[in-house]
Enzyme design. Sequence first.
Site, PDB file in Angstrom:
ATOM      1  N   SER A 572       0.847  -1.182   0.000  1.00  0.00           N
ATOM      2  CA  SER A 572       0.000   0.000   0.000  1.00  0.00           C
ATOM      3  C   SER A 572       0.892   1.244   0.000  1.00  0.00           C
ATOM      4  CB  SER A 572      -0.956  -0.042   1.194  1.00  0.00           C
ATOM      5  OG  SER A 572      -2.000   0.880   1.042  1.00  0.00           O
ATOM      6  N   ASP A 653      -8.368  -5.254  -6.030  1.00  0.00           N
ATOM      7  CA  ASP A 653      -7.941  -4.081  -5.263  1.00  0.00           C
ATOM      8  C   ASP A 653      -8.418  -2.830  -5.990  1.00  0.00           C
ATOM      9  OD1 ASP A 653      -6.742  -2.112  -3.808  1.00  0.00           O
ATOM     10  OD2 ASP A 653      -4.711  -2.888  -3.998  1.00  0.00           O
ATOM     11  N   HIS A 685      -7.024  -5.707  -1.723  1.00  0.00           N
ATOM     12  CA  HIS A 685      -5.856  -4.977  -1.249  1.00  0.00           C
ATOM     13  C   HIS A 685      -5.003  -5.838  -0.326  1.00  0.00           C
ATOM     14  CE1 HIS A 685      -3.786  -1.171  -0.973  1.00  0.00           C
ATOM     15  NE2 HIS A 685      -3.885  -1.108   0.333  1.00  0.00           N
TER      16      HIS A 685
END
Length: 715
Positions: A572, A653, A685
């Site tokens: 991320s 995601d 994600h």
Amino acid sequence: MSGNPLFRRRLSRVLGLAVSCACLALGLGPSVAASETAGLTAHDLVTMQRIVDPQPSPDGTRVAFVLRTTDLEADRGRTDLWLVPTDGSASARRLTTHEASDFSPRWSPDGRSIFFQSTRSGSSQVWSLPLDGGEARQVTDLPLDVGVFVLSPDGEHLAVTLEVFPGCVSADAEVSPNADDLACTTERLEARESGKTTGVVYDQLFVRHWDQWKDGRRSHLFVVPVDGEGAPVDVTAGWDADVPSKPFGGAEEITFTPDGEGLVFVARIDDEKEPWSTNFDLWRAPLDGSSAPVRLTDNPAWDTQPVFSPDGSTLAYLAMERPGYESDRLRIVLRRWPDGGERVLSADWDRSAGSLTWDGEGRLFVTAQDTGNHRLFAVDVATGAVQEILGRGHVRSPAVAGERLVFGRDTLESPVDLYTLPLGPSETMARAEAKRLTAVNDDVLESITMGAYEQFSFAGWNGETVYGYLIKPAGFEAGTSYPVAFLIHGGPQGSFDNDFHYRWNPQTYAGAGYAVVMIDFHGSTGYGQAFTDSIAGDWGGKPLVDLQKGWAHALEAYGFLDGERACALGASYGGYMINWLAGQWPDGFNCLVNHDGLFDMRSMYYTTEELWFPEWEMGGPEWQRRAEYTRWSPSQAVEKWTTPMLVIHGALDYRVPLTEGLATFTALQRRGVPSKFLYFPDENHWVLKPNNSIQWHEVVLDWLGQWTGAETAAE
């Protein structure tokens, strides 16, 4: 990104394979004495049992909880209900054994039965299990899956959430002024499934959110009589809004009023502004749906987690101050009930509250991130004075159980178990030793050597104190030099807490023979709000300085770290930083691992879903702040990329869309930089499926071993 401190929440049978055999059979990367040290492997991590959702009985003598085990063959987790006495007089015993998922236990007011959710009927419904003998019975038989449920204090009503098309009424149904027609939603879904066309027309955002495309349904709040007499009542009828909030909200956002006549809940009503709004408010609605919900709070920022005091005189909740910022400090607010006078209890406490629990003695128990731990505090309701009760590790789900406080706790070297402390003066509780109630993974942990860990600090950006963690390799031997995994957390408003994580657990690297270094750079949570705020508009500035200085400090302080055999990894925002390092610090590491990382901030803005996040971080929409979006885009320095990189991305995601990972890999390949791309068509994600998690670790550790030479380091 996933930096929201509200929702860091949401388990597995060990299959009996010897740890050393599992490591060899799965080929988990470098063989740095792994079979000799019996360090934690990905298989161990995935198959560990996980405790969640502890719920004390009304008399405080027992705690029901959910235990998740892993079925690798079915590639899923299985959840069952368990029970343990709070005095520690007996081991935990299993209550349910059904192959379906049983979860969310809630006690009946008399303590003689437990309500819970189960999929054993083929859909998610509410069931009840008598504890004095007998089979579980199904309480709800609704045409749609129950999302979450809350039981009323008198045990006569359920508040349940269901996904419906707002205002949907079937042609042959009698129109109800207070409920969406569940039959109509079912009919529409069936018609869609059997239809010949698949196109969907949208006229506003969200089009997709987290890992799902929107289809017009909203999560609405219904009231259902426990005895089955009477139709479900939608107390949010006609609303174009979700209860609880999506994607991470749960039952903690819903509570019954003290008189049992109404509900207080969290919702965001912002129409077309929803994707760039954090304006969640508290609302009140009557159980019978006789009138529309009334807004209780008029704060333009986030209000959440309403909890009534035991005497019903006060409603406590958490509130942010700044609109559009999901990582603002959550203050504790007290509201007189029912007249509504309010005061902020924790105005001077520079920490963000994570949960609220009343004890009936004018005190709130509160969890909060604090300096690399997730501690438990007691807050005096009269004065606002804060007393630390438990300081080490990660304290989870505290709940009052009679004369005791029950909670979960884990650390960097131990998974969650339940503990208890006797209630008493805060100072006395702070000195007491917690008593352990469960030991669900002890049989497995006996054969695993965890890497010892310690926290350190150093002078980071502008000389300000920054903290980090060092985890030694499992079976550490003084005088030996070890390769290093340098982990970078996401968020960016996040932290590598002292906890046992099931996706980015540093012990999996320690178990493979690596030392691990983790830095809580500027922007991390738990070090004061100013520290958290400091990353806004400076994504590649202060954090990069902290990472560089932290790495230099670790190399100097820990002579066993081999800086010539080190790889950096992140997901991320951590993946963003990996891309940023590739251009700004290309000689820092032997290799890089980028999971779901950002490549181009301009394209990311137009393809992500929660727009408040980039707008806060960059100071506004892309067309207004184009220079800032461009300045902090890793894509602007691709010509400097030389470090080998493994790129990982999931197709589902929608927070950091797949195109960001593909663009990163394309840049690496076109530049001729050694690189690989690991693609998961069925992950969001995060990597959640057990076998995918094992594959993830296998590929990552193989990559690290390839570029650090770790396979030969132990020879």
